[in-house]
Design a protein around this motif. Structure first.
Motif: not given
Ligand code: C2E
Ligand code: MG
Ligand code: MG
Ligand code: MG
Length: 285
Positions: A115-120, A150-154, A179-185, A202-205
């Motif tokens: 189980v993975r965890i994403n944190v902003n 996973c750390l989410e960074v905008t 590392i995820a790129l949040d609100d991508f686009g 990439l986290k697509l907005d």
């Protein structure tokens, strides 16, 4: 504020703006004590693999149970916490809670895979010198492997980022943290710039997902998402979509090759046990 008898309207007090200002001020001054008093809590929203429908992990989303105003969403208080610097201890608290929660999910429910965890992460946390050591510490104390985090960074936080800003993210990525790129686009970033960033997701907005709501989907949105997915995959990045509210959207995004999805169609953000139940359903078919 002066109220002129001459009726210059622009001088009249705007009671609504005042109320907003008071609330903002009130919230700002109440923030530090709220952290001490334990008024924050975290909801978790599952991330679902589009390929097989399995639960991939969850994103941690912080809320404030305010004694007078009830539950406040992060959009109400994160900007204030960023402004006052409280975001650093608050963000650390969110990370610690979420990492512990992920470890607990793994312990209680080994059958459903990791189980993975994403944190902003807010931009202020990126520039804080303790980010890497705090994260290592939190992972070690909870006994969670870095690859489960996973750390989410905008995208906007990393636009024009110089090497100093990227260094801590790079170190975390080398340890195995995603590392995820949040609100991508939404951020007008130079796509070629992606190669420079230590991101793997990439986290697509949500705005793109909204274009898939009608049938047939908006052809321009389709083309854009198709292009982003193929670019992402060619750079070895995986694509997560947020804001999936209908089965039709999910199916469309799956066909377009997106890897992971998140949204009300699967589950709203909720207490930690909800994810446990979803994963259990998934594991037992
Ligand atoms: P985000 O990281 O882009 O999180 C996704 C937001 O979309 C969440 O809003 C979530 O509740 C909402 N959402 C999920 N599925 C759907 C859907 O199907 N439809 C619609 N319309 N919305 C959906 P939320 O919880 O209000 O969080 C807002 C933002 O606050 C987050 O956006 C994130 O940037 C920030 N945030 C949340 N928790 C934290 C935190 O612990 N630290 C920091 N720095 N920021 C946080
Ligand atoms: Mg996020
Ligand atoms: Mg997002
Ligand atoms: Mg968003």
């Amino acid at each position: 504020r002066a109220k002129s008898a001459g009726g210059n309207r622009y001088e009249l007090a705007d009671p609504e703006a005042d109320a907003r200002a008071i609330t903002r001020h009130g919230l700002t001054t109440a923030l530090p004590a709220a952290l001490d008093r334990g008024e924050f809590f975290i909801e978790y929203q599952p991330l679902v693999r589009l390929g097989d429908g399995g639960v991939h992990g969850a994103e941690a989303l912080v809320r404030w149970l305010h004694p007078q105003h009830g539950v406040l969403g992060p959009d109400r208080f994160i900007p204030l916490a960023e402004h006052t610097g409280l975001i650093v201890p608050l963000g650390r608290w969110v990370l610690e809670q979420s990492v512990r929660q992920a470890r607990e999910w793994q312990d209680r429910h080994t059958g459903a895979g990791p189980v993975r965890i994403n944190v902003n992460l807010s931009p202020c946390q990126l520039t804080h010198p303790g980010l890497v050591s705090d994260t290592v510490d939190i992972l070690e104390r909870a006994g969670l492997e870095p690859s489960a985090l996973c750390l989410e960074v905008t995208e906007s936080a990393l636009i024009g980022a110089d090497d100093d800003l990227l260094k801590p993210l790079r170190r975390l990525a080398e340890m195995g943290v995603d590392i995820a790129l949040d609100d991508f686009g939404t951020g007008y970033s130079n796509l070629a710039n992606l190669r420079r960033l230590p991101v793997s997701i990439l986290k697509l907005d949500r705005s793109f997902t909204q274009g898939m709501q009608q049938f047939p989907a908006d052809p321009v949105d389709l083309k854009i998402v198709e292009g982003i997915v193929s670019l992402a995959h060619s750079l070895d990045l995986s694509v997560t979509v947020e804001g999936v509210e209908t089965g039709a959207q999910a199916e469309q995004l799956r066909i377009l090759g997106c890897d992971t999805a998140q949204g009300w169609y699967y589950a709203r953000p909720g207490p930690p046990d909800r994810l446990h139940e979803l994963a259990l359903v998934d594991a037992t078919g």
